[in-house]
Design a protein around this motif. Sequence first.
Motif, PDB file in Angstrom:
ATOM      1  N   GLU A   1       3.021   6.960   2.575  1.00  0.00           N
ATOM      2  CA  GLU A   1       2.595   5.576   2.786  1.00  0.00           C
ATOM      3  C   GLU A   1       2.690   4.728   1.522  1.00  0.00           C
TER       4      GLU A   1
ATOM      5  N   GLY B   1       8.874  -0.393  -4.169  1.00  0.00           N
ATOM      6  CA  GLY B   1       8.923   0.132  -2.801  1.00  0.00           C
ATOM      7  C   GLY B   1      10.072   1.103  -2.621  1.00  0.00           C
TER       8      GLY B   1
ATOM      9  N   THR C   1       5.330   1.880   1.442  1.00  0.00           N
ATOM     10  CA  THR C   1       4.936   0.731   2.246  1.00  0.00           C
ATOM     11  C   THR C   1       3.910  -0.116   1.519  1.00  0.00           C
ATOM     12  N   LYS C   2       2.971   0.521   0.842  1.00  0.00           N
ATOM     13  CA  LYS C   2       1.963  -0.224   0.082  1.00  0.00           C
ATOM     14  C   LYS C   2       2.617  -1.059  -1.013  1.00  0.00           C
TER      15      LYS C   2
ATOM     16  N   ARG D   1       5.770  -2.177  -1.072  1.00  0.00           N
ATOM     17  CA  ARG D   1       6.569  -3.255  -0.474  1.00  0.00           C
ATOM     18  C   ARG D   1       5.684  -4.414  -0.051  1.00  0.00           C
ATOM     19  N   LYS D   2       4.473  -4.103   0.429  1.00  0.00           N
ATOM     20  CA  LYS D   2       3.543  -5.140   0.868  1.00  0.00           C
ATOM     21  C   LYS D   2       2.730  -5.701  -0.293  1.00  0.00           C
TER      22      LYS D   2
END
Length: 185
Positions: free
Chosen positions: A137, A98, A140-141, A143-144
């Motif tokens: 984005e 991330g 963020t992908k 990190r999730k």
Amino acid sequence: MPRPVPPRRLPAVLLLVCALLVGATACDSGSDKQMVSSDASIVAPTATAEKQRLAKTRFVANAGLAAGAAYQWIVKPYRAGKFKKGADGRTFAVTKAGLAGGFAYNRLKAAANNAKADPLLSQAVAPLAAGIESLKELATKFRKGEAGDSDIGTLEGIIDGVKDAGKSAGAQVTNQVPSVSQLAG
């Protein structure tokens, strides 16, 4: 021979001398401004030329850091299976990915801005602007934990495109792996 100034008049004489010096300096500063402004026209093209000369160097540095971060902390761990559920060290790998995604996006944006100062490089990098923006984005992908094969492929394609654009403009980009502290900064 001049007579010495009596001590009681010394402050008045000093004040008068200071006033004359300040007045003379103030009157003279107008000509300095004219001289500076005329010199500025000589310096400006040199500064612009210097900026253009360093544009490729900055582009190579920023693109190299983006490529190094993407490969070291995103592509390589992904291929090793570090992002799969239950993988040993998954949380740390996803966190670093991330950070690396955000870092790579930031450096690629900086590289694209550097490319604008060089005509040949700007033409080569211009088609990649939308792809670079699509990476926003990606951090963020990661990190999730939602990044997949297509995201990795997109990232590699954009990094390779930037490297190829640099190569075609005479700015060879090589991977430079940033430290973890650079990613967090």
